[in-house]
Each structure stands twice: as structure tokens, then as C-alpha cells.
Design a protein around this motif. Sequence first.
Motif, PDB file in Angstrom:
ATOM      1  N   THR A  27       0.823  -1.212   0.000  1.00  0.00           N
ATOM      2  CA  THR A  27       0.000   0.000   0.000  1.00  0.00           C
ATOM      3  C   THR A  27       0.858   1.263   0.000  1.00  0.00           C
ATOM      4  O   THR A  27       0.321   2.370  -0.042  1.00  0.00           O
ATOM      5  N   THR A 289     -11.475  -6.154  11.605  1.00  0.00           N
ATOM      6  CA  THR A 289     -10.394  -5.205  11.266  1.00  0.00           C
ATOM      7  C   THR A 289      -9.061  -5.635  11.847  1.00  0.00           C
ATOM      8  O   THR A 289      -8.023  -5.117  11.439  1.00  0.00           O
ATOM      9  N   ARG A 322      -2.983  -4.245   5.915  1.00  0.00           N
ATOM     10  CA  ARG A 322      -3.627  -3.162   5.168  1.00  0.00           C
ATOM     11  C   ARG A 322      -4.182  -2.094   6.097  1.00  0.00           C
ATOM     12  O   ARG A 322      -4.039  -0.889   5.835  1.00  0.00           O
ATOM     13  N   ASN A 323      -4.810  -2.529   7.185  1.00  0.00           N
ATOM     14  CA  ASN A 323      -5.393  -1.546   8.093  1.00  0.00           C
ATOM     15  C   ASN A 323      -4.330  -0.808   8.899  1.00  0.00           C
ATOM     16  O   ASN A 323      -4.487   0.369   9.212  1.00  0.00           O
ATOM     17  N   GLU A 329      -7.857   5.210   8.966  1.00  0.00           N
ATOM     18  CA  GLU A 329      -8.917   4.808   8.045  1.00  0.00           C
ATOM     19  C   GLU A 329      -8.896   3.282   7.907  1.00  0.00           C
ATOM     20  O   GLU A 329      -7.972   2.732   7.304  1.00  0.00           O
ATOM     21  N   LEU A 330      -9.896   2.626   8.441  1.00  0.00           N
ATOM     22  CA  LEU A 330      -9.915   1.160   8.456  1.00  0.00           C
ATOM     23  C   LEU A 330     -11.005   0.605   7.551  1.00  0.00           C
ATOM     24  O   LEU A 330     -12.039   1.242   7.346  1.00  0.00           O
ATOM     25  N   ARG A 331     -10.753  -0.577   7.024  1.00  0.00           N
ATOM     26  CA  ARG A 331     -11.760  -1.286   6.246  1.00  0.00           C
ATOM     27  C   ARG A 331     -12.091  -2.600   6.932  1.00  0.00           C
ATOM     28  O   ARG A 331     -11.199  -3.353   7.329  1.00  0.00           O
ATOM     29  N   ARG A 332     -13.389  -2.856   7.069  1.00  0.00           N
ATOM     30  CA  ARG A 332     -13.832  -4.104   7.673  1.00  0.00           C
ATOM     31  C   ARG A 332     -13.846  -5.191   6.606  1.00  0.00           C
ATOM     32  O   ARG A 332     -14.283  -4.968   5.472  1.00  0.00           O
ATOM     33  N   ALA A 333     -13.350  -6.348   6.958  1.00  0.00           N
ATOM     34  CA  ALA A 333     -13.263  -7.458   6.011  1.00  0.00           C
ATOM     35  C   ALA A 333     -14.277  -8.541   6.371  1.00  0.00           C
ATOM     36  O   ALA A 333     -14.488  -8.840   7.551  1.00  0.00           O
TER      37      ALA A 333
END
Length: 472
Positions: A27, A289, A322-323, A329-333
Motif C-alpha cells: 500500500t 479489522t 492493510r489496516n 482509516e480502516l476497512r472491515r473485512a
Amino acid sequence: MTTFTTDVAVIGAGTAGLAAERHARETGATTRLIDPAFAGTTCATVGCMPSKLLIAAADAAHGARQAGEFGITAEPRVDGPAVLRRLRAMRDDFARGVRQSIDALPEGTCLKARARFEAPGILALDTGDRVEARAVVIATGATPALPGPYEDVRDRVLTNETVFELEDLPESLGVIGAGPLGLEMAQAMHRLGVRVEVFDAGDRLAGLPSDTSDALHEVLTRSFPVHLDCKPEPSADGDGVTLKWDGGQARFARLLVAAGRPPALSGLDLEKAELELDDHGTPVFDAATMQCGDAPVFIAGDANHDRPLLHEASDEGTVAGRNAAAWPELRRAARKVPLSISFTRPEAAVIGAIPEGDGHVCGEIDFSDQGRAKVEGRNHGLARLHARAGDGRLVGASLCAPGGEQLAHLLAWAIQCEMTASDMLDLPFYHPVLAEGLQTALRDICRQAGLERPWQRDDTPLPGSNAGAAEE
């Protein structure tokens, strides 16, 4: 003392740690990967691969012994040192591949050291250096547990980290723990000519529900004793160990303790990271997360003890990396359907959720009368499929069956794709194969749920399919 500054620091270079570092770096984040040995993953060195190598040798020996059933005379001669030499040679090759991937990381990424938290975002290394990171991923894995009573006979105890270093097979082996590892190693050792007995304080095998546990217990105990609800007391006996329990005692050359692998978190000084810990000292985290509380700290793989399996460690490491790079700024998987397989013979597995109470129906297949299983002399075990009563949507399954590792994948895929029992029956089933037997359980579910059945156009079962049992 050198202070290294980085976006993401990853503690631990196992499956989860390597995935976290790679995905954080991809990233655009700067990364540091910290590990005291960089020896390779648990899977490659002391877990999945060496255990399967031992099982493969055991399968070969068992196949020779079983040949008489098919009119073929054979008797294996097991060369213990040769079995273990092959195991280590191939194990080392797998581990070498992992180490080569570590060596290929960008220069300066790897720090060979033990790390502990000095403060939030600050890691002290046992080399005297420090790492200051915007975010930290904990991926320290797990270590074998050694219950207190076995401390006094430690020199006669094997764990998954030492059993594969034996130069020869022991004459006898007491196995403490009837989880997947204990049962896999016990059966493999037995098939290679080692006298084996298994002991466990619980009442089920390999984390299975009671019905499938009973089926596995029935198969295994045809070959060697499995003592449940049993807490033996060990004592040194010459160069071996005697185990005593209520109703019996036995002497063994060695013990294999497979009583669990708790997270390897000691020495991290987690309290200095200001993290909330559970009753076992593990950080409280969000499984979607991998974040610990609201801190820029993430935990993945066996270290969090949620789903201690390689494919889950890889997925969790990916999410954590990634998180960590993107924080705050986090993305839930979305997590995959839980899938756990024990590589006993027959294989055992738990897939998805095993529901309790009303609102669900269950279909079952008994493999003792399944055509392909009978052809191969593997006709034992069962599979139980669970579905919602209203629409027949599959939610979980457990099995102890020949070809179980493949059947478990088929069921996991169906559950994750939110298929109903009727949907599955609309798919092709070749004849004669082991998977064909699943039709019996699927039809049973359709019958109980009152679903339209796509096979009504022609519901004549094929010879040996065991697909018509639910209709009789």
C-alpha cells in the motif's frame, strides 16, 4: 542504540506476520519485520507440512497391511530412521522456500531481535535498538503448552516442536491431548508400528460435535486406546514415563504433549501499549479489522487465538497489514466460513456453524453403506449437514468420513455461497464418487424443510450411491 522509524512494525515473521508486512508495504507504507530467528513459518517447520509427511508414511504402511482385503499379500517393514530422514529433508525444503522469500524482502526490512512495548508505538529490541512506528502488528504466533504435572518429566516429553527431530521412532508413545494434532500423530505413529495410547480430559475428539466425535472414536479405538474424561498422572520410570489414571496405568518410552498452543505473548509488555486484555492476557480485538481496541495496534494469526489455522492466519495478516498502513482509516473485512480439518483417517472436519435449538434441520449420511467407500475398504464414518428449516439454506456441517478433506471444502464453498440443499442437488454428482453420498443428507434436509426437490423427475438412486436412503 539505533532508533528505526517506520509506518508499520510487524512483530513475528510467521504466516500472519509475512502477510501483514507484504500487504502493508504494497500500500506504500514503510515497514519493519521483527523476529528473533526468521526460521520459517510454523506450518513449514513444526506444523502442517512435517505432520503430513509423517501421515503420508503411515498411509503407505497401512496400505500395505490392508492389501489382503483386496487379495494382495504384503507386509511393510518400517525403517524408522529412513521415515524421519525423508520427513526432515522435505520439511527443510519447505522451510527453505519460506526463508528465501524472507531474504528477498527489501534491504533493511528485517530486524533480527525480540521486541517488547516500551510505550504506545515504541518497541524496545533486545539488541538495544528501538523502533518507533505509527502502527504495530502483533503476529507472534503460539507455543506448545506444558501442563504442570509434566514439568517433572520434561526430558521425556515431546511437542510438535521436537517430535520431528527424533532420529528413530519410539517403541511406545503416550499422547496427551485428543485434539487434531494429538490424534493425527497418534494414528500415524501407530500405523508406523509404535504402541500408542491417547489421553484427554474432555469428552470429545478434535473439537467435533458429539455425533461425529463418537464416529471418529469408534474408528480410532479399533486400533489403539483413546481415554476420554481422563487426567493421567506422570512419573519418571527409568528412561521412560509411567502414566497412572483411574482404572489403569501404562509405561511409555516418550510422551507427546499436544494439550494446546496458547498465544506467544509473554515478554511483549502489552500493558505498556495501553491495550485492553481479556482474562487470558490476549488483547481484545475486532475480528473484522484485527484492531486492538481503538489503538493503532493490530493482532493476527495464532497470537489472537481466534482461528488458529494457516489459511486464517494469512487472511488475518492481510487485513491487519492493510489496516495498519491505512490507520486511522480502516476497512472491515468479511471473514470466510470457518473450516477446520483433522487429517486423521478418516478425516474429520467442522464447517460453518453447528446450530442448536429450533429453526434448523439436519441431514445425515452413513458412509458404512456408501458405494465408493465400500469399494475402497474405507466405508466408515458419517457426515451431518445443518440447514435453516424455512428455506433449506446450509449453515454448517460436521463429518468424519473418507475423503473428508475434499467433502469439507465442497460444503464450505456451498455454505459461503449461501446455497440451499436444493441448490446443491441441482449440481452434477458423478458416479461413483464419495461426494455422491452427500445427496442422502441433502435430500433428507429437503424432505424435512418441505422443499421442492429437483430430482423428482427421476429419483432412482444409482447402484451403491447410498443416495436413496432418505427416501425409503
